[in-house]
Design an enzyme around this catalytic site. Sequence first.
Site, PDB file in Angstrom:
ATOM      1  N   GLU A  66       0.628   4.787   0.116  1.00 51.03           N
ATOM      2  CA  GLU A  66       0.768   3.388  -0.268  1.00 51.03           C
ATOM      3  C   GLU A  66       1.350   3.294  -1.672  1.00 51.03           C
ATOM      4  O   GLU A  66       1.002   4.058  -2.562  1.00 51.03           O
ATOM      5  CB  GLU A  66      -0.593   2.685  -0.224  1.00 51.03           C
ATOM      6  CG  GLU A  66      -0.501   1.208  -0.559  1.00 51.03           C
ATOM      7  CD  GLU A  66      -1.842   0.485  -0.492  1.00 51.03           C
ATOM      8  OE1 GLU A  66      -1.839  -0.748  -0.296  1.00 51.03           O
ATOM      9  OE2 GLU A  66      -2.891   1.145  -0.638  1.00 51.03           O
ATOM     10  N   LYS A 136       1.260  -5.526   5.343  1.00 54.32           N
ATOM     11  CA  LYS A 136      -0.200  -5.447   5.261  1.00 54.32           C
ATOM     12  C   LYS A 136      -0.833  -6.767   5.681  1.00 54.32           C
ATOM     13  O   LYS A 136      -0.525  -7.824   5.131  1.00 54.32           O
ATOM     14  CB  LYS A 136      -0.605  -5.088   3.829  1.00 54.32           C
ATOM     15  CG  LYS A 136      -2.078  -4.764   3.634  1.00 54.32           C
ATOM     16  CD  LYS A 136      -2.305  -4.257   2.220  1.00 54.32           C
ATOM     17  CE  LYS A 136      -3.703  -3.734   1.992  1.00 54.32           C
ATOM     18  NZ  LYS A 136      -3.862  -3.200   0.611  1.00 54.32           N
ATOM     19  N   CYS A 177      -4.143   0.658   4.124  1.00 55.54           N
ATOM     20  CA  CYS A 177      -5.299   0.678   3.239  1.00 55.54           C
ATOM     21  C   CYS A 177      -6.456  -0.205   3.710  1.00 55.54           C
ATOM     22  O   CYS A 177      -7.174   0.159   4.636  1.00 55.54           O
ATOM     23  CB  CYS A 177      -4.860   0.316   1.822  1.00 55.54           C
ATOM     24  SG  CYS A 177      -6.039   0.825   0.533  1.00 55.54           S
TER      25      CYS A 177
END
Length: 301
Positions: A66, A136, A177
């Site tokens: 990331e 995301k 994440c």
Amino acid sequence: MVHLCHNLIIMLHTKILKQSIRTMSTLRLALVQLAVGDDKTKNLTRAVDYIEQAKKDRANIVVLPECFNSPYGTSHFPKYAEEIPKGQTSIVLSDAAKKNNIYVIGGTIPERDGDKLYNTCTIWGPDGKMITKYRKMHLFDIDIKGKITFRESDSLTSGNSLTTFEIMGCKIGIGICYDIRFEELARLYRNQGCQMLIYPGAFNLTTGPLHWSLLQRSRANDNQLYVACVSPARGSLPGYIAWGHTQLTNPWGEILHELDSTEDMIVSDIDLKVVDEVRAQIPIFSQRRTDLYNTIWNNLF
């Protein structure tokens, strides 16, 4: 003697067949725990070095962490943001994928689209073309008193789409994440037939020791698939400090490989037959009471 020779021939053919099946069901995966600084060009150069090394190690797919082209932080996102696929990072990843004839899962970068910013993962084919991208979905907004407060939503917009793609017979779903905390997303990918989930991520020194490995093993066990989480290497103050510990987990929930906090790379064969074996031996997918509960995708966007 003739009978013995016949048996030897059968054994040889069986061995060749097993090797052929294994070759067809196996891919080689490289996970890069990259040290990231504030110089974008140096970050990209280092990423390309690892892509080249992954190819030398016979990897079919290489995954970056990331925010691999910039420091992680809401103040950094606007400065380092680029358009996709026209920006500097996209061009570099495209060239590296084509030059090395390898699939590149480009971690994440801050993406600029009009007046909005996203935390975005790009996927590149060996021909250098972008296969797809994922934005995301769950933004990292937390407040752990006395330890860490962070709000991605201060600068980023959340994505609204699932992203799957297939490489060498392996269907892969992408999260980023904080997305790993939401088991519903992983279940949706499992429902779509994914055999592997990949999460570029950067957990911190508070949540990393507690939850990083636990969440990966949970998602792998719940959905009986491989899970790979790829972190940046641990940096130093000031700024956000990543936990590191890039990890690969199999469908049994076993940790196959784990790095420490420094820059390094995992290269590992992925045997897709293990997915089929686990799902056949513990058939939870067919045993679910979907007459009572279910996880469905409301594609409203």
